[in-house]
Design a protein around this motif. Structure first.
Motif, PDB file in Angstrom:
ATOM      1  N   ARG A 184       7.836   1.595   6.136  1.00 59.11           N
ATOM      2  CA  ARG A 184       7.692   0.192   5.754  1.00 59.11           C
ATOM      3  C   ARG A 184       9.040  -0.409   5.361  1.00 59.11           C
ATOM      4  N   GLU A 185       9.849   0.355   4.619  1.00 56.99           N
ATOM      5  CA  GLU A 185      11.156  -0.154   4.212  1.00 56.99           C
ATOM      6  C   GLU A 185      12.038  -0.398   5.434  1.00 56.99           C
ATOM      7  N   THR A 186      11.998   0.521   6.394  1.00 58.72           N
ATOM      8  CA  THR A 186      12.784   0.353   7.619  1.00 58.72           C
ATOM      9  C   THR A 186      12.349  -0.897   8.373  1.00 58.72           C
ATOM     10  N   VAL A 232      11.953  -2.264  -3.998  1.00 63.09           N
ATOM     11  CA  VAL A 232      11.010  -1.395  -4.710  1.00 63.09           C
ATOM     12  C   VAL A 232      10.796  -0.097  -3.947  1.00 63.09           C
ATOM     13  N   LEU A 233      10.626  -0.200  -2.630  1.00 61.97           N
ATOM     14  CA  LEU A 233      10.401   0.997  -1.825  1.00 61.97           C
ATOM     15  C   LEU A 233      11.614   1.925  -1.850  1.00 61.97           C
ATOM     16  N   ARG A 234      12.819   1.353  -1.794  1.00 65.87           N
ATOM     17  CA  ARG A 234      14.031   2.166  -1.854  1.00 65.87           C
ATOM     18  C   ARG A 234      14.145   2.872  -3.206  1.00 65.87           C
ATOM     19  N   THR A 246       0.803  -1.213   0.000  1.00 66.37           N
ATOM     20  CA  THR A 246       0.000   0.000   0.000  1.00 66.37           C
ATOM     21  C   THR A 246       0.841   1.271   0.000  1.00 66.37           C
ATOM     22  N   PRO A 247       1.925   1.361   0.812  1.00 64.97           N
ATOM     23  CA  PRO A 247       2.742   2.585   0.770  1.00 64.97           C
ATOM     24  C   PRO A 247       3.296   2.880  -0.615  1.00 64.97           C
ATOM     25  N   ALA A 248       3.776   1.850  -1.311  1.00 62.28           N
ATOM     26  CA  ALA A 248       4.321   2.067  -2.649  1.00 62.28           C
ATOM     27  C   ALA A 248       3.231   2.530  -3.606  1.00 62.28           C
ATOM     28  N   GLU A 249       2.074   1.895  -3.537  1.00 61.47           N
ATOM     29  CA  GLU A 249       0.968   2.279  -4.418  1.00 61.47           C
ATOM     30  C   GLU A 249       0.531   3.708  -4.141  1.00 61.47           C
ATOM     31  N   ALA A 250       0.491   4.082  -2.852  1.00 62.45           N
ATOM     32  CA  ALA A 250       0.082   5.444  -2.497  1.00 62.45           C
ATOM     33  C   ALA A 250       1.073   6.475  -3.024  1.00 62.45           C
ATOM     34  N   ALA A 251       2.362   6.177  -2.899  1.00 59.29           N
ATOM     35  CA  ALA A 251       3.377   7.111  -3.380  1.00 59.29           C
ATOM     36  C   ALA A 251       3.327   7.246  -4.900  1.00 59.29           C
ATOM     37  N   LEU A 299      11.718   3.544  -5.250  1.00 60.09           N
ATOM     38  CA  LEU A 299      10.618   4.509  -5.352  1.00 60.09           C
ATOM     39  C   LEU A 299      10.995   5.830  -4.700  1.00 60.09           C
ATOM     40  N   GLN A 300      11.598   5.762  -3.528  1.00 59.89           N
ATOM     41  CA  GLN A 300      11.989   6.987  -2.836  1.00 59.89           C
ATOM     42  C   GLN A 300      13.054   7.742  -3.622  1.00 59.89           C
ATOM     43  N   GLN A 301      13.948   7.025  -4.262  1.00 62.70           N
ATOM     44  CA  GLN A 301      14.973   7.683  -5.073  1.00 62.70           C
ATOM     45  C   GLN A 301      14.354   8.332  -6.316  1.00 62.70           C
ATOM     46  N   ASP A 302      13.412   7.605  -6.951  1.00 63.83           N
ATOM     47  CA  ASP A 302      12.774   8.141  -8.154  1.00 63.83           C
ATOM     48  C   ASP A 302      11.895   9.355  -7.844  1.00 63.83           C
ATOM     49  N   ALA A 303      11.380   9.408  -6.597  1.00 59.99           N
ATOM     50  CA  ALA A 303      10.452  10.485  -6.239  1.00 59.99           C
ATOM     51  C   ALA A 303      11.146  11.826  -6.082  1.00 59.99           C
TER      52      ALA A 303
END
Length: 376
Positions: A75-77, A148-150, A19-24, A152-156
């Motif tokens: 979530r990644e942590t 994926v979460l890591r 869900t966090p990834a989808e929300a971002a 995603l944060q870099q791409d954002a």
């Protein structure tokens, strides 16, 4: 038995949905759509409305991005900590899978006690093998989700930087468009001398509101949509959270009949209905104020603004910008911060809202819905 205990530990915790990834990712799409709105505003017939919608879209997208990235980071942590804590189990799992090989199955195992022992071993492995596969799949899913979460944060980062720059540009263009606007009807002309005398002679908002009719000249009758029959359904003029309700006492011991809304810095404030600007400017200890009159004997008071739009006597259409809140523009670091050290910056500004019916203040929450009073 020890191997089975390890497997139970490995597969006992269900995998959380992404869900966090989808929300971002959804927030990133919202920012892209807001950018498209800003680009389209240059050719819009009603540029003020187009820019207003663009600013609101950016504010919604950035708020969603803040929540999505913060949840993704948390979530990644959690996943990283869980994987670190499961090092021993992972080592045992890999050893067990390596021993089984790619094509291992119950028939691959021969028991020294003969056919009965082999059958029992086969039954045991028939139950263990799927558990091993499931545990490996769970582990792989956790590792992939963390990656994926890591990523995603870099791409954002670029999207955030662009979104913040564009919302600043949109606010600046909106301010200029409001200053250049000449198509608004005017209900009256303000007498600045009478306004100054009224401010000097009053010590309370009650007294100032009661004397507002004295500052107008050449007042005309303009038919505006009725507001009384929309009581309880009007949108709040700004996105935020209700910090203090009507009649509640603040830390200084002051009790006021309005509500206090905590907002994000530079948040856009809009009029919930078509209304005449009865006054705009500094007032007493309320800061910068805009007082709107949707119809005779009803006043909406918005106090605590950093910038006000329009001129006294003009009639604003519903949804028009009234002003901007103060505070810093913000940075990608503020939004991406996963911990609470920047939480005070998120809703650091406050808008005071008061509704007056005749000479009597009314609870604003009886007029507005609180749907817009929650950040996305």
């Amino acid at each position: 038995m020890r191997l089975l205990a390890v497997l139970i530990c490995l597969i006992g915790t269900p995998i959380a949905a992404q869900t966090p990834a989808e929300a971002a990712k959804s927030a990133m799409r919202q920012l892209e759509e807001a950018t498209a709105r800003l680009d389209a505003a240059d050719t819009a017939r009603d540029r003020v409305r187009a820019l207003t919608e663009a600013v609101q879209a950016f504010e919604t997208g950035l708020a969603a991005m803040r929540d999505g990235l913060r949840a993704a980071s948390i979530r990644e942590t959690e996943l990283r900590r869980d994987l670190d804590a499961r090092d021993a189990e992972v080592t045992r799992l890999l050893a067990a899978l390596s021993a089984l090989g790619n094509t291992a199955g119950p028939k691959s195992f021969v028991h020294p006690d003969g056919p009965i022992g082999a059958a029992r071993a086969g039954l045991l492995m028939a139950s263990v093998t799927p558990a091993l596969s499931d545990a490996a799949a769970d582990l792989r899913a956790d590792v992939e989700e963390a990656s994926v979460l890591r990523q995603l944060q870099q791409d954002a980062a670029n999207t955030l930087q662009s979104g913040l720059a564009n919302v600043q540009a949109a606010r600046a263009q909106l301010s200029q468009a409001m200053a250049d606007r000449t198509d608004l009807p005017r209900k009256f002309t303000e007498d600045p001398v009478k306004t100054a005398l009224l401010i000097a002679a009053t010590e309370t908002l009650d007294g100032f509101a009661a004397g507002l009719s004295q500052i107008s000249e050449n007042e005309t009758d303009l038919d505006l949509p009725a507001t009384r029959n929309r009581k309880g359904t009007l949108p709040l003029p700004v996105a935020g959270e209700i910090l203090r309700r009507a009649g509640e006492t603040d830390a200084a011991g002051v009790t006021r009949p309005g509500v206090l809304i905590a907002t994000r810095p530079r948040a856009l404030v809009t009029t919930p209905t078509a209304a005449t600007i009865r006054y705009r400017g500094p007032l007493l200890d309320y800061g910068l104020v805009s007082i709107l009159e949707p119809e005779p004997d009803i006043l909406f008071v918005f106090a605590g603004l950093d910038t006000v739009f329009g001129e006294t006597g003009e009639v604003l259409p519903e949804g028009s910008p009234v002003g901007l809140m103060g505070g810093p523009e913000g940075s990608p670091d503020d939004i991406q911060s996963p911990s609470g050290e920047r939480a005070g910056e998120a809703l650091s500004e406050t808008l005071y809202i008061e509704v007056r019916l005749g000479d009597t203040p009314e609870d604003p929450l009886g007029w507005f819905t609180d749907d817009k009073g929650r950040t996305e």
